[in-house]
Design a protein around this motif. Structure first.
Motif, PDB file in Angstrom:
ATOM      1  N   ASP A   9       0.816  -1.218   0.000  1.00 51.17           N
ATOM      2  CA  ASP A   9       0.000   0.000   0.000  1.00 51.17           C
ATOM      3  C   ASP A   9       0.852   1.272   0.000  1.00 51.17           C
ATOM      4  N   LYS A  10       2.020   1.224  -0.586  1.00 47.70           N
ATOM      5  CA  LYS A  10       2.886   2.404  -0.623  1.00 47.70           C
ATOM      6  C   LYS A  10       2.201   3.515  -1.415  1.00 47.70           C
ATOM      7  N   ALA A  11       2.333   4.731  -0.926  1.00 46.65           N
ATOM      8  CA  ALA A  11       1.664   5.870  -1.543  1.00 46.65           C
ATOM      9  C   ALA A  11       2.509   6.543  -2.620  1.00 46.65           C
ATOM     10  N   CYS A  12       3.789   6.189  -2.729  1.00 49.08           N
ATOM     11  CA  CYS A  12       4.611   6.848  -3.730  1.00 49.08           C
ATOM     12  C   CYS A  12       5.707   5.919  -4.221  1.00 49.08           C
ATOM     13  N   MET A  13       6.322   6.322  -5.312  1.00 50.64           N
ATOM     14  CA  MET A  13       7.468   5.611  -5.862  1.00 50.64           C
ATOM     15  C   MET A  13       8.422   6.667  -6.397  1.00 50.64           C
ATOM     16  N   VAL A  14       9.698   6.498  -6.160  1.00 53.56           N
ATOM     17  CA  VAL A  14      10.718   7.411  -6.655  1.00 53.56           C
ATOM     18  C   VAL A  14      11.241   6.877  -7.982  1.00 53.56           C
ATOM     19  N   ASN A  15      11.477   7.772  -8.928  1.00 57.66           N
ATOM     20  CA  ASN A  15      12.086   7.443 -10.212  1.00 57.66           C
ATOM     21  C   ASN A  15      13.413   8.176 -10.282  1.00 57.66           C
ATOM     22  N   PHE A  16      14.498   7.418 -10.455  1.00 58.47           N
ATOM     23  CA  PHE A  16      15.821   8.009 -10.613  1.00 58.47           C
ATOM     24  C   PHE A  16      16.300   7.808 -12.041  1.00 58.47           C
ATOM     25  N   ALA A  17      16.810   8.858 -12.672  1.00 60.87           N
ATOM     26  CA  ALA A  17      17.468   8.730 -13.965  1.00 60.87           C
ATOM     27  C   ALA A  17      18.826   8.077 -13.739  1.00 60.87           C
ATOM     28  N   VAL A  18      19.194   7.145 -14.615  1.00 65.51           N
ATOM     29  CA  VAL A  18      20.477   6.444 -14.499  1.00 65.51           C
ATOM     30  C   VAL A  18      21.199   6.483 -15.842  1.00 65.51           C
ATOM     31  N   ASP A  19      22.515   6.301 -15.812  1.00 68.44           N
ATOM     32  CA  ASP A  19      23.286   6.360 -17.054  1.00 68.44           C
ATOM     33  C   ASP A  19      23.489   5.003 -17.709  1.00 68.44           C
ATOM     34  N   ASP A  20      23.402   3.909 -16.943  1.00 68.95           N
ATOM     35  CA  ASP A  20      23.592   2.563 -17.496  1.00 68.95           C
ATOM     36  C   ASP A  20      22.711   1.594 -16.714  1.00 68.95           C
ATOM     37  N   LEU A  21      21.494   1.425 -17.172  1.00 69.78           N
ATOM     38  CA  LEU A  21      20.512   0.610 -16.453  1.00 69.78           C
ATOM     39  C   LEU A  21      20.987  -0.817 -16.262  1.00 69.78           C
ATOM     40  N   ASP A  22      21.488  -1.459 -17.312  1.00 74.57           N
ATOM     41  CA  ASP A  22      21.900  -2.862 -17.211  1.00 74.57           C
ATOM     42  C   ASP A  22      23.007  -3.059 -16.180  1.00 74.57           C
ATOM     43  N   ALA A  23      24.000  -2.187 -16.198  1.00 77.49           N
ATOM     44  CA  ALA A  23      25.109  -2.309 -15.245  1.00 77.49           C
ATOM     45  C   ALA A  23      24.625  -2.092 -13.816  1.00 77.49           C
TER      46      ALA A  23
END
Length: 124
Positions: A67-81
């Motif tokens: 029931d979490k009310a939020c989610m953080v989105n972080f930009a990343v430079d290399d998702l796979d790594a």
């Protein structure tokens, strides 16, 4: 008229602020400071030039289970790594990676059960 001009911050509740701040610093790499937070300049070379704010339906499963009310989105430079490093560290990483015109997305859950979205913007 006074109005909102951008995202000022994203805030999470934490049972153990020091431990959760250390997890974010050690696993995801933001420059966490002594006040248990980090500042992200949006005009940094190569970084996205915006932050996004969006509302989701109350029954969404996009934030993961619970029931979490939020989610953080972080930009990343290399998702796979980054996902590989998180898995190697024993973090709870979603096996799914999504790709669309907005970029590539992956997810990890922090030690307090907050789902974190990792976003690699599309290459120009």
């Amino acid at each position: 008229m006074a109005r909102v001009t951008g995202i000022g911050g994203i805030f999470l509740r934490a049972r153990d602020r020091a431990a959760l701040a250390a997890w974010y610093r050690d696993q995801l790499g933001p420059p966490v400071q002594a006040w248990h937070g980090a500042v992200f300049p949006l005009a940094e070379a190569g970084a996205q030039q915006f932050a996004l704010w969006s509302l989701f339906a109350p029954d969404t499963d996009y934030f993961g289970p619970g029931d979490k009310a939020c989610m953080v989105n972080f930009a990343v430079d290399d998702l796979d790594a980054l996902l590989a490093r998180l898995r190697a560290a024993g973090c709870a990483v979603d096996e799914r990676v999504q790709e669309d015109e907005n970029g590539r997305f992956g997810w990890v859950t922090d030690p307090e059960g907050n789902r974190v979205e990792l976003w690699q913007p599309p290459r120009p």
